[in-house]
Design an enzyme around this catalytic site. Structure first.
Site, PDB file in Angstrom:
ATOM      1  N   ASP A   1      37.983 115.579  49.637  1.00 39.43           N
ATOM      2  CA  ASP A   1      37.327 115.501  48.342  1.00 39.43           C
ATOM      3  C   ASP A   1      38.005 116.530  47.426  1.00 39.43           C
ATOM      4  O   ASP A   1      38.841 117.313  47.859  1.00 39.43           O
ATOM      5  CB  ASP A   1      35.808 115.725  48.453  1.00 39.43           C
ATOM      6  CG  ASP A   1      35.084 115.096  47.255  1.00 39.43           C
ATOM      7  OD1 ASP A   1      35.747 114.762  46.245  1.00 39.43           O
ATOM      8  OD2 ASP A   1      33.849 114.935  47.300  1.00 39.43           O
TER       9      ASP A   1
HETATM   10  C1  BGC Z   1      33.570 113.709  44.057  1.00 39.83           C
HETATM   11  C2  BGC Z   1      34.165 112.463  44.633  1.00 39.83           C
HETATM   12  C3  BGC Z   1      35.131 111.856  43.647  1.00 39.83           C
HETATM   13  C4  BGC Z   1      36.199 112.889  43.336  1.00 39.83           C
HETATM   14  C5  BGC Z   1      37.279 112.385  42.393  1.00 39.83           C
HETATM   15  C6  BGC Z   1      34.632 114.661  43.540  1.00 39.83           C
HETATM   16  O1  BGC Z   1      34.086 115.708  42.829  1.00 39.83           O
HETATM   17  O2  BGC Z   1      32.768 114.338  45.034  1.00 39.83           O
HETATM   18  O3  BGC Z   1      33.146 111.550  44.954  1.00 39.83           O
HETATM   19  O4  BGC Z   1      35.690 110.694  44.165  1.00 39.83           O
HETATM   20  O5  BGC Z   1      35.579 114.004  42.741  1.00 39.83           O
HETATM   21  O6  BGC Z   1      36.847 112.267  41.107  1.00 39.83           O
END
Ligand code: BGC
Length: 765
Positions: free
Chosen positions: A299
């Protein structure tokens, strides 16, 4: 001619050598070879830096959700792109823009490996569907799949070939803002919806991924992110193996079995180990037991956050731990690109692990067809035709209607009469074209939803008056900023009351702002924010014929409204077509059939609250004293249970039958029930089957959803619904992750919600 002149020999040799090199270099482009052969041919030619490059993902134009990483600037990113040190980018969008970055990767780097372009296509791309929790309320797997297809169609037309969805996190904590992204509290429903979304994005067969209008999906967040303590986002998760295996993992396992091409790990620690550095989750379970052959992306900066968690002393150690644990791609930590090649040279990370990670990433790129045509998603003509098309708007409208849940309907207020009525519409949200778009709508333009006011104006037979009553928020609202609510300005109350006084029906649109749920948006109150509750009670004093239309991204606790207001419609955040969907339901052009995918509590103190809980040793008040499992100040049951939802018609359940009383383990249990539409409208009912394993080696929940069917019934019509329970439905996981079907007595319940239904029982020998 005895001797060729030297320059000619040299020239010929050069051409010859070059040809051999090219032949070697480009052999992975040979479409007649299998994808595995092509992956291996390419891998063989890659330097360690190029391999590491494939494992590096950069954000495109703006820092979407996380704090900007140190040293991360566009200039450096583009240099890395040119060096072949970037395998993927996220949040670059638009056929032209994607083509521009893809061109650098393909034409300016030594090997020309195309980028995979990721994006948060969470509930639609530009034409927005309802938030995922709302879609889950439809229990309509075909419609959910279609909604994902529409999203894939638009995203792929805009250069994107990978979505960071579906979110398959189970959660039973309405305080957690990200419940809006998932399918609710139940692993069975969650698994079915995961499969519907994945096949919607990727297509039904593996080869469908190569089509231009499909994109790779991503099951996230692996794992247990939905169980953040106290519902506070990014918080600690501490959990039993039983909960992990039986509640959290099933939708991920279903996703893997359905062929999802990627997984994203999560920000949280699980029992002390950050998910990103968790070899048990990623190596033992995902890549080991489940044999997942796609790749895992971290993530946002979660590799670096392992330092903050206190799990790694610096970037090098965080990288070492993440890669060894099976995190294949680093989203925006900027660490793999900085540290990994050296870690391999120093023997801290085996090159075989890098080869495995890179093979996984290349495999998906080959499957998408990116090597055969890197610009296949960059067709500006298609982009213009597809995005925002009439067909896509019709599809999201259909999904929006199916997502609405009728929670209460007394005094025959609904459906509204179509003529001769004075209808007063109250609430800032009724005239809001932005909030209904929900939280994840990066590619959509602000203020593009059909508001409820606009939707209701389509019905011209009545006199419609709108009064705001009060503002919900103060100042600007955005994806990144903390919302500020209006808690003081009630200056519009009097006008609203005056208008409401003589109305036949007052429709009040109240609830949460679209930016109030989602990432980083945990709440400790589940009430109506701002002055809305007060407004509701004030209007009620002058006219109690209220239809309350709720807008929210999570279960709310509304005991006063539930007791007093005669009609309540759960309308979530329904996306682009919100107003049309709400109006069609209110006016009865669509008979609501949604059922809650999460329990609604009476107050926040009951949270976490979920239907598939355990009995405890003292579930009932048998001795008429306080020593039983309850609260002294509020009932322990939810305000609205999981699976609950009304219709304008009624359904009767009769003749619950099981084909036998005693079964051998491997036999199927066939259950049937007759469902009749006993009311005055045609309608749809979600027939639900719940199971209870009465005695087991580990205590089992009081009931668990193990089957459901959405049936369409004309008024007066009866249909027999049949469920077949096999080993898959009858067993559970022990604390070591073994799946067991144990002999003994089982109860079943079949009905229109998790609360009540017809009951029967059988035995497994
Ligand atoms: C979130 C993810 C997301 C990623 C990209 C993160 O902060 O937890 O779910 O896909 O950002 O934007």
């Amino acid at each position: 001619m005895k001797n060729k002149p030297f320059f000619l020999t040299a020239f010929i040799t050069l051409i010859f050598t070059n040809n051999i090199m090219n032949a070697q270099k480009k052999d992975y482009l040979d479409k007649t070879k299998s994808i595995e052969e092509r992956v291996n041919l390419l891998l063989k030619q890659m330097t360690i830096e190029e391999k590491v490059g494939q494992m590096n993902q950069y954000n495109g134009f703006w820092e979407v959700t996380g704090p900007a990483p140190k040293g991360g600037n566009a200039e450096l990113k583009y240099q890395h792109l040119r060096n072949g040190w970037v395998g993927s980018m996220l949040s670059v969008r638009g056929a032209k823009e994607v083509k521009a970055v893809q061109k650098i990767a393909v034409e300016e780097t030594r090997l020309g490996i195309p980028l995979i372009i990721g994006f948060d296509v969470i509930h639609g791309y530009k034409t927005l569907s309802p938030i995922p929790l709302a879609e889950a309320a439809s229990w309509d797997l075909e419609a959910i799949k279609k909604s994902a297809q529409v999203a894939a169609d638009e995203a792929s037309a805009s250069g994107i070939n990978w979505t960071f969805g579906p979110n398959v996190d189970i959660s039973n904590d309405a305080r957690w803002g990200r419940v809006m992204e998932g399918a609710g509290e139940d692993p069975y429903l969650g698994s079915k919806i995961a499969i519907a979304r994945i096949t919607g994005f990727q297509g039904d067969n593996k080869s469908d991924l190569a089509k231009t209008n499909t994109i790779a999906a991503c099951a996230k967040h692996f794992a247990a992110y939905g169980f953040a303590e106290s519902g506070r986002d990014y918080n600690t998760v501490d959990m039993s193996n039983s909960k992990l295996y039986n509640t959290v993992l099933p939708p991920f396992k279903a996703a893997s079995t359905a062929g999802v091409r990627t997984f994203m790990n999560s920000f949280n620690i699980l029992n002390g180990v950050p998910a990103t550095g968790n070899a048990f989750l990623q190596r033992d379970i995902l890549k080991g037991k489940w044999k997942f052959d796609g790749f895992v992306v971290s993530d946002w900066a979660s590799v670096r956050e392992m330092i903050t968690h206190g799990f790694a002393k610096d970037g090098a150690e965080a990288t070492e731990k993440a890669v060894n644990a099976g995190s294949d791609m680093d989203m925006e930590s900027h660490l793999y690109v900085a540290e990994l090649a050296k870690l391999v040279k120093d023997g801290k990370v085996k090159e075989s692990l890098i080869d495995d990670a890179v093979s996984r990433i290349l495999r998906v790129k080959f499957e998408l067809g990116l090597f055969d045509n890197p610009y296949k998603y960059c067709d500006e003509k298609r982009e213009k035709e597809v995005i925002g098309s009439k067909a896509n708007n019709e599809a999201v409208l259909d999904m929006a209607k199916k997502s609405i849940v009728l929670l209460k309907n007394k005094k025959d207020l609904l459906p509204l009469k179509k003529s001769g009525q004075k209808i007063v519409l109250i609430g800032a949200l009724a005239n809001d074209k932005n909030s209904p778009l929900g939280s994840w709508r990066i590619a959509s333009d602000d203020n593009t939803a059909v508001s409820v006011l606009e939707g209701m104006r389509q019905y011209k037979g009545n006199k419609l008056i709108f009064e705001k009553g009060a503002d919900l928020t103060v100042g600007n609202t955005s994806f990144t900023a903390e919302l500020v609510f209006n808690t003081t300005d009630k200056s519009g109350f009097e006008k609203a009351k005056k208008a409401a006084t003589n109305a036949d029906v007052v429709v009040m649109v109240l609830g949460e702002h679209g930016f109030q749920s989602g990432e980083g948006r945990s709440r400790t109150n589940l009430d109506l924010p701002g002055v809305q509750q007060e407004l509701l009670e004030e209007i009620y004093k002058v006219n109690s014929n209220i239809v309350l239309v709720l807008n929210n991204g999570r279960p709310l606790a509304l005991p006063w409204a539930t007791e007093h207001v005669p009609a309540i419609v759960e309308a979530w955040h329904l996306g682009t077509q919100t107003g049309n969907a709400v109006a069609q339901v209110l006016y009865g052009d669509y008979n609501p059939s949604g059922k809650l995918p999460m329990s609604f509590p009476r107050n926040v103190g009951q949270v976490p609250i979920y239907y598939n809980n355990y009995n405890t040793g003292r579930p009932i008040n048998s001795d008429k004293n306080v020593f039983w499992s309850h609260y002294t100040d509020v009932e322990k049951t939810p305000l609205f249970p999981f699976g609950f939802g009304l219709s304008y018609t009624t359904f009767d359940y009769k003749n619950l039958k099981i084909n036998k009383a005693v079964f051998a383990k491997e036999e199927s249990v066939v259950v049937s029930v007759d469902v009749t539409n006993s009311g005055n409208y045609n309608g749809k009912e979600v027939v639900q089957l719940y199971l209870h394993d009465e005695v087991a080696s580990l205590a089992r929940p009081v009931k668990e959803l193990k089957g459901f069917e959405l049936v369409d019934l004309k008024k007066g019509e009866t249909k027999t619904v049949t469920f077949t329970l096999t080993e898959k439905e009858l067993g559970f996981y022990d604390n070591e992750g073994n799946y067991l079907v144990e002999p003994g007595a089982f109860k079943i319940m079949v009905g229109g919600s998790s609360e009540k239904g017809l009951e029967s029982s059988f035995e497994i020998k």
